[in-house]
Design a protein around this motif. Structure first.
Motif, PDB file in Angstrom:
ATOM      1  N   THR A 134       0.777  -1.566   0.069  1.00 46.57           N
ATOM      2  CA  THR A 134       0.082   0.004  -0.161  1.00 46.57           C
ATOM      3  C   THR A 134       0.375   1.809  -0.247  1.00 46.57           C
ATOM      4  N   GLN A 135       1.845   1.295   0.730  1.00 48.06           N
ATOM      5  CA  GLN A 135       2.746   3.197   1.077  1.00 48.06           C
ATOM      6  C   GLN A 135       3.604   2.520  -0.178  1.00 48.06           C
ATOM      7  N   LYS A 136       3.604   1.738  -0.912  1.00 50.86           N
ATOM      8  CA  LYS A 136       5.039   1.554  -2.317  1.00 50.86           C
ATOM      9  C   LYS A 136       3.900   2.284  -3.511  1.00 50.86           C
ATOM     10  N   LEU A 137       2.062   1.757  -3.079  1.00 55.96           N
ATOM     11  CA  LEU A 137       1.179   2.616  -4.310  1.00 55.96           C
ATOM     12  C   LEU A 137       1.164   4.381  -4.037  1.00 55.96           C
ATOM     13  N   LYS A 138       1.545   4.525  -3.121  1.00 55.87           N
ATOM     14  CA  LYS A 138       1.326   5.595  -2.521  1.00 55.87           C
ATOM     15  C   LYS A 138       3.023   6.813  -3.023  1.00 55.87           C
ATOM     16  N   ILE A 139       4.308   5.802  -2.708  1.00 57.65           N
ATOM     17  CA  ILE A 139       4.482   7.043  -3.257  1.00 57.65           C
ATOM     18  C   ILE A 139       4.769   6.333  -4.756  1.00 57.65           C
ATOM     19  N   ASP A 140       4.855   5.944  -5.379  1.00 58.26           N
ATOM     20  CA  ASP A 140       4.667   5.646  -7.055  1.00 58.26           C
ATOM     21  C   ASP A 140       3.422   6.311  -7.496  1.00 58.26           C
ATOM     22  N   GLN A 141       2.176   6.757  -6.849  1.00 56.55           N
ATOM     23  CA  GLN A 141       1.599   7.501  -7.385  1.00 56.55           C
ATOM     24  C   GLN A 141       1.432   8.886  -7.275  1.00 56.55           C
ATOM     25  N   PHE A 142       2.535   9.504  -6.202  1.00 55.06           N
ATOM     26  CA  PHE A 142       3.376  10.980  -5.745  1.00 55.06           C
ATOM     27  C   PHE A 142       4.642  11.197  -6.667  1.00 55.06           C
ATOM     28  N   LYS A 143       5.425   9.789  -6.790  1.00 62.66           N
ATOM     29  CA  LYS A 143       6.628  10.085  -7.582  1.00 62.66           C
ATOM     30  C   LYS A 143       7.577  10.525  -6.389  1.00 62.66           C
ATOM     31  N   LEU A 144       7.028  10.307  -5.684  1.00 63.47           N
ATOM     32  CA  LEU A 144       8.266  10.346  -4.474  1.00 63.47           C
ATOM     33  C   LEU A 144       9.466   9.916  -4.486  1.00 63.47           C
ATOM     34  N   ARG A 145       9.670   8.528  -5.315  1.00 54.45           N
ATOM     35  CA  ARG A 145      10.746   7.775  -5.879  1.00 54.45           C
ATOM     36  C   ARG A 145      11.527   9.393  -5.995  1.00 54.45           C
ATOM     37  N   GLU A 146      11.663  10.100  -6.947  1.00 54.23           N
ATOM     38  CA  GLU A 146      12.140  10.420  -7.838  1.00 54.23           C
ATOM     39  C   GLU A 146      12.624  11.780  -7.104  1.00 54.23           C
ATOM     40  N   THR A 147      12.467  12.223  -5.324  1.00 52.78           N
ATOM     41  CA  THR A 147      13.270  12.567  -4.815  1.00 52.78           C
ATOM     42  C   THR A 147      14.105  12.571  -3.468  1.00 52.78           C
ATOM     43  N   THR A 148      13.458  11.140  -3.216  1.00 52.34           N
ATOM     44  CA  THR A 148      14.074  10.430  -2.154  1.00 52.34           C
ATOM     45  C   THR A 148      15.355   9.787  -2.253  1.00 52.34           C
ATOM     46  N   ARG A 149      16.202   9.485  -1.451  1.00 47.34           N
ATOM     47  CA  ARG A 149      17.005   8.850  -1.490  1.00 47.34           C
ATOM     48  C   ARG A 149      16.868   7.533  -1.104  1.00 47.34           C
ATOM     49  N   ASN A 150      16.167   7.422  -0.093  1.00 45.34           N
ATOM     50  CA  ASN A 150      15.553   6.706   0.857  1.00 45.34           C
ATOM     51  C   ASN A 150      14.478   6.049   1.438  1.00 45.34           C
ATOM     52  N   ILE A 151      13.855   5.067   1.340  1.00 41.82           N
ATOM     53  CA  ILE A 151      12.690   4.984   1.412  1.00 41.82           C
ATOM     54  C   ILE A 151      12.388   3.773   2.620  1.00 41.82           C
ATOM     55  N   VAL A 152      11.670   3.695   3.985  1.00 44.24           N
ATOM     56  CA  VAL A 152      12.266   3.045   4.808  1.00 44.24           C
ATOM     57  C   VAL A 152      10.769   2.369   5.234  1.00 44.24           C
ATOM     58  N   ILE A 153      10.572   1.290   4.855  1.00 46.99           N
ATOM     59  CA  ILE A 153       8.888   0.837   5.044  1.00 46.99           C
ATOM     60  C   ILE A 153       9.279   0.119   6.113  1.00 46.99           C
ATOM     61  N   SER A 154       8.773   0.383   7.455  1.00 41.63           N
ATOM     62  CA  SER A 154       8.618  -0.846   8.877  1.00 41.63           C
ATOM     63  C   SER A 154       8.408  -2.312   8.766  1.00 41.63           C
ATOM     64  N   GLU A 155       7.879  -2.247   7.644  1.00 41.47           N
ATOM     65  CA  GLU A 155       7.365  -4.163   7.624  1.00 41.47           C
ATOM     66  C   GLU A 155       8.061  -4.782   6.655  1.00 41.47           C
ATOM     67  N   GLU A 156       9.336  -3.803   6.027  1.00 40.99           N
ATOM     68  CA  GLU A 156       9.877  -4.137   5.223  1.00 40.99           C
ATOM     69  C   GLU A 156      11.091  -4.618   6.382  1.00 40.99           C
ATOM     70  N   VAL A 157      11.606  -3.339   7.658  1.00 43.36           N
ATOM     71  CA  VAL A 157      12.247  -3.871   8.473  1.00 43.36           C
ATOM     72  C   VAL A 157      12.032  -5.155   9.369  1.00 43.36           C
TER      73      VAL A 157
END
Length: 234
Positions: A134-157
């Protein structure tokens, strides 16, 4: 207003950059309209019951007492139980809700412009407690990968904020000293306490600060222009 001079800035996602609460409520109202079984039950009853149950389940999930699948199942199953509805409808309702919820994602007032200005001037990242897909869908929809160096999602940690593991991992990714990281978030327990314990600076986005927040946060703000001013950004 004190000036902040971080070398890296992390942002929380839900209810800091994106208006999760508004999207959640709109999605639940859509669910209420979608099913005839809610005849005689108001949308307010549905929202209040769901919020109460969902909050408790997220607490259990954060303590490792249940997994994500049990959380997804029980939040509507127990809501329907408490409202006197058919609990077997929980799976269909969950799917319908997620489809509606996604239709209502949007930036919080002032967040988009401020975030873009900050990302033009600083290295930035995202830390979020939601479920990965769900969070990746949001990140992609709002094109946040284009500006962020790091994305930390708790479930993956494997742990949720404010667990130190999340902040330790994010610190390592940032590649700077802890005291040079600023974390911008809305939750006192997850963001302010977690960030402060990690020895980060914290900018707390809230309209209802508690006294302890003044001791832990470097900045408390309810207008993103104040965050920009503290970072010396016009």
């Amino acid at each position: 207003m004190s000036q902040l001079n971080p070398k890296f800035i992390y942002f929380d996602l839900d209810d800091t950059l994106l208006d999760h609460k508004k999207a959640e409520e709109a999605g639940l109202r859509d669910v209420h309209k979608h099913f005839e079984m809610f005849n005689g039950i108001s949308d307010v009853q549905l929202l209040d019951t769901y919020h109460h149950i969902n909050k408790g389940l997220w607490g259990e999930y954060g303590r490792g007492q249940i997994d994500r699948h049990e959380l997804h199942r029980r939040r509507f199953q127990e809501t329907f139980r408490d409202l006197g509805l058919d609990e077997k409808m929980h799976e269909e309702a969950g799917k319908v809700y997620m489809n509606y919820y996604r239709n209502h994602w949007e930036w919080l007032d002032g967040a988009e412009k401020s975030y873009q200005k900050i990302s033009d001037n600083f290295d930035v990242g995202i830390i979020t407690n939601g479920f990965s897909e769900t969070q990746k869908l949001k990140i992609d929809q709002f094109k946040l990968r284009e500006t962020t160096r790091n994305i930390v999602i708790s479930e993956e940690v494997g742990e949720m904020k404010p667990h130190p593991k999340v902040f330790d991992h994010a610190t390592e990714l940032a590649g700077v000293n802890r005291e040079d990281i600023l974390y911008v978030g809305d939750s006192f327990a997850s963001d302010v306490v977690g960030g402060a314990k990690a020895n980060w600076k914290v900018a707390w986005y809230t309209q209802n600060p508690v006294e302890q927040g003044y001791k832990l946060a470097s900045l408390i703000f309810d207008d993103f222009n104040d965050l920009l001013k503290s970072l010396n950004i016009d």
